[in-house]
Motif scaffolding. Structure first.
Motif, PDB file in Angstrom:
ATOM      1  N   SER A 440       0.810  -0.955  -0.182  1.00 15.67           N
ATOM      2  CA  SER A 440      -0.001   0.008   0.342  1.00 15.67           C
ATOM      3  C   SER A 440       0.438   1.126   0.012  1.00 15.67           C
ATOM      4  N   ILE A 441       0.459   2.509  -0.945  1.00 15.51           N
ATOM      5  CA  ILE A 441       0.862   3.876  -0.626  1.00 15.51           C
ATOM      6  C   ILE A 441       0.713   4.249   0.713  1.00 15.51           C
ATOM      7  N   PRO A 442       1.541   4.797   1.853  1.00 16.53           N
ATOM      8  CA  PRO A 442       1.676   5.486   2.658  1.00 16.53           C
ATOM      9  C   PRO A 442       0.735   6.466   3.103  1.00 16.53           C
ATOM     10  N   ILE A 443       0.168   7.162   3.541  1.00 20.87           N
ATOM     11  CA  ILE A 443      -0.819   8.653   3.405  1.00 20.87           C
ATOM     12  C   ILE A 443       0.180   9.536   3.688  1.00 20.87           C
ATOM     13  N   GLY A 444      -0.444  10.784   2.861  1.00 22.89           N
ATOM     14  CA  GLY A 444       0.504  11.966   2.173  1.00 22.89           C
ATOM     15  C   GLY A 444       1.850  11.590   1.446  1.00 22.89           C
ATOM     16  N   SER A 445       1.561  10.651   1.105  1.00 23.93           N
ATOM     17  CA  SER A 445       2.895  10.175   0.125  1.00 23.93           C
ATOM     18  C   SER A 445       2.316  10.620  -1.940  1.00 23.93           C
ATOM     19  N   ILE A 446       3.004  11.779  -2.293  1.00 21.15           N
ATOM     20  CA  ILE A 446       2.501  12.571  -3.230  1.00 21.15           C
ATOM     21  C   ILE A 446       3.380  12.218  -4.653  1.00 21.15           C
ATOM     22  N   ARG A 447       2.195  11.736  -5.950  1.00 22.08           N
ATOM     23  CA  ARG A 447       2.965  11.409  -6.886  1.00 22.08           C
ATOM     24  C   ARG A 447       2.729  11.541  -7.921  1.00 22.08           C
ATOM     25  N   HIS A 448       3.892  11.099  -8.956  1.00 22.74           N
ATOM     26  CA  HIS A 448       3.965  11.787  -9.644  1.00 22.74           C
ATOM     27  C   HIS A 448       3.116  12.527 -11.170  1.00 22.74           C
ATOM     28  N   PRO A 449       2.881  13.707 -11.278  1.00 20.65           N
ATOM     29  CA  PRO A 449       1.722  13.884 -12.441  1.00 20.65           C
ATOM     30  C   PRO A 449       1.454  12.981 -13.511  1.00 20.65           C
ATOM     31  N   GLU A 450       2.335  12.291 -14.311  1.00 19.66           N
ATOM     32  CA  GLU A 450       2.594  11.545 -15.321  1.00 19.66           C
ATOM     33  C   GLU A 450       2.869   9.932 -14.803  1.00 19.66           C
ATOM     34  N   HIS A 451       3.508   9.201 -14.620  1.00 17.06           N
ATOM     35  CA  HIS A 451       4.036   8.402 -13.736  1.00 17.06           C
ATOM     36  C   HIS A 451       3.403   8.402 -11.916  1.00 17.06           C
ATOM     37  N   THR A 452       1.884   7.739 -12.463  1.00 10.44           N
ATOM     38  CA  THR A 452       0.534   7.857 -11.412  1.00 10.44           C
ATOM     39  C   THR A 452       1.251   6.408  -9.922  1.00 10.44           C
ATOM     40  N   ASP A 453       2.943   5.493 -10.829  1.00 10.52           N
ATOM     41  CA  ASP A 453       2.186   4.232 -10.152  1.00 10.52           C
ATOM     42  C   ASP A 453       3.781   5.268  -9.400  1.00 10.52           C
ATOM     43  N   TRP A 454       4.785   6.364  -9.445  1.00  9.87           N
ATOM     44  CA  TRP A 454       5.933   6.914  -8.354  1.00  9.87           C
ATOM     45  C   TRP A 454       5.117   8.002  -8.030  1.00  9.87           C
TER      46      TRP A 454
END
Length: 482
Positions: A440-454
């Motif tokens: 799972s992705i921890p709360i507060g993480s910032i997704r890359h606008p284009e590469h959304t899985d990173w």
């Protein structure tokens, strides 16, 4: 709710937990609202022979612990306002400084634990900055951050905010603090040594810089199947004691046999003793072919590796080192070149080469501000420099190819549980596909606008936001004083 647990899928079970968690938060909001009404209307006075205070009623009748009863009453007042002093009490709800957090709690978007942190923050506001405008501004900041942080993280933001508002509240800048330095030490009847100390700010900062990484929890030990079989069960106090013991032993080596005498000018006395700086280190005997020539058996960035050269490397402290362990240990290490002749005699011993120079470490600290693993709050002093394109595969020792990772997350990267990629000059991470645990992705993480899985770690951005919020409050207060 289904009575047969076996008929519920894993996804449905997690969805149910999430939905009930939100409903639990809504019930907490309703509970605080009822507590506020009882508080503001002085309901306990109508009870004959009952508890003398509302807090006593919560303990004796509702059944909450004394600490929780006090916290619930404080939270109700922070959201709905203090009780009225009028002869005929009336309930005026949602007038407190944390009313925005109360609204979020009622919507199930934040938790009572977040609200508890908000109450403590209001209690710690410096007296010189207490005003309705500043208190509301701080309450609004906490509400804004509470939906994208854990209670632990928002506690860190709160501490950063208060310290930015009043940086000298712990005598950090007291000119007399140096004169209060002291160190006491004694031995009890069991032979345990105990004491206390006060250090000047500079020495204290150096001690913290040494102790923090030594006192960090050790990563869980895993068996060959990847299951955790041993965790670091030491308390924080025990970890600090072990760290201090390690510091003492390092100091003994530093000032012990390695000390050499500097003769006096007249030659009649030994003169002063000067410690020879000698770094404690793990020594591994290997070859560059063993380091670089590894085959990734999984085809991904981390995981299982097999050295093309089947000969194990050798560690002076632990013995043979496998290919995977060598890749992990060589990621942030010193390399010394040793040239041997055909019989094994040393022909040449080169100078050590550090993979990440001090200047590069400073640059990484300025960019990453701590461990890059999403959700981690370890500062730069707790981290190691990791090559995103591994050094063993020809990755350059450049800031553009390195990032900071704490020892635990560094091991996750090398074990293949966490993947790291440089995007636009910034390190992003994601759980490795198919690894199961920690996906799972921890709360507060910032997704890359284009590469959304990173995603990248957003915790340190929030710390900066807290500092900016404190700066705005101070500037506003100065303007009001003018």
């Amino acid at each position: 709710m289904c009575a047969d647990a076996t008929a519920v899928s894993a996804a449905d079970a997690l969805t149910l937990v999430e939905e009930l968690g939100r409903e639990r938060r809504r019930l907490d909001a309703a509970y605080l609202r009822a507590v506020a009404i009882a508080d503001q209307t002085d309901a306990v006075t109508a009870l004959r022979g009952g508890p003398a205070t509302l807090q006593g009623f919560l303990k004796s009748t509702v059944g909450v612990s004394p600490g929780r009863a006090k916290a619930d009453l404080a939270a109700a007042r922070a959201v709905h306002g203090e009780r009225s002093r009028e002869l005929t009490p009336n309930a005026r709800l949602e007038t407190g400084a944390l009313r925005s957090m109360g609204d979020l709690l009622a919507e199930g978007q934040t938790s009572l634990a977040h609200l508890d942190v908000g109450v403590k923050t209001l209690e710690n506001i410096p007296a010189r900055l207490i005003s309705a405008e500043n208190v509301n501004r701080i309450g609004g900041f906490l509400a804004e951050q509470s939906t994208s942080t854990t209670p632990h993280q928002i506690r860190g933001l709160s501490d950063r905010l208060i310290r930015s508002l009043e940086p000298d509240r712990d005598d950090h800048y007291d000119p007399e603090s140096f004169n209060r330095r002291s160190f006491t030490m004694a031995t009890d009847i069991t032979g345990m040594v105990h004491g206390s100390y006060q250090l000047d700010p500079e020495a204290g900062a150096e001690l913290r810089a040494i102790m923090d990484p030594l006192a960090a929890p050790k990563p869980g030990q895993k068996n060959e199947d990847g299951d955790v079989v041993a965790r670091d069960t030491r308390t924080p106090a025990q970890r600090r004691a072990d760290a201090f013991s390690e510091l003492v032993r390092a100091g003994s080596t530093y000032l012990g046999p390695a000390t050499r005498a500097i003769p006096a000018e007249d030659g009649t006395s030994p003169g002063k003793f000067r410690p020879v700086r000698r770094q404690n280190r793990i020594t591994i005997l290997t070859t560059m072919d063993q380091i670089k020539a590894m085959r990734n058996d999984t085809g991904r960035g981390g995981g299982e590796f097999t050295a093309v050269d089947p000969t194990d490397s050798h560690c002076d402290q632990t013995g043979p080192v496998t290919a995977g362990a060598l890749a992990r240990m060589s990621c942030d290490a010193l390399f010394e070149r040793v040239v041997l002749d055909a019989k094994g005699a040393i022909l040449d011993l080169g100078l050590p080469v550090r993979l990440a120079s001090p200047a590069q470490r400073r640059a990484l600290a300025a960019r990453d501000r701590g461990c890059i693993a999403p959700g981690c709050d370890r500062p730069p002093s707790w981290t190691e420099a990791h090559h995103v394109q591994w050094y063993s595969r020809g990755g350059p020792t450049d800031v553009a190819n390195m990032c900071l990772a704490c020892p635990a997350d560094h091991s996750r990267i090398h074990s293949g549980q966490l993947e790291v990629k440089m995007i636009d000059g910034i390190p992003y991470a994601r759980p490795a596909p198919g690894k199961g645990t920690g996906a799972s992705i921890p709360i507060g993480s910032i997704r890359h606008p284009e590469h959304t899985d990173w995603v990248r770690n957003g915790y340190f951005d929030k710390l900066k936001t807290a500092e900016n919020a404190a700066r705005a409050i101070v500037i506003n207060t100065n303007q009001l004083a003018a």
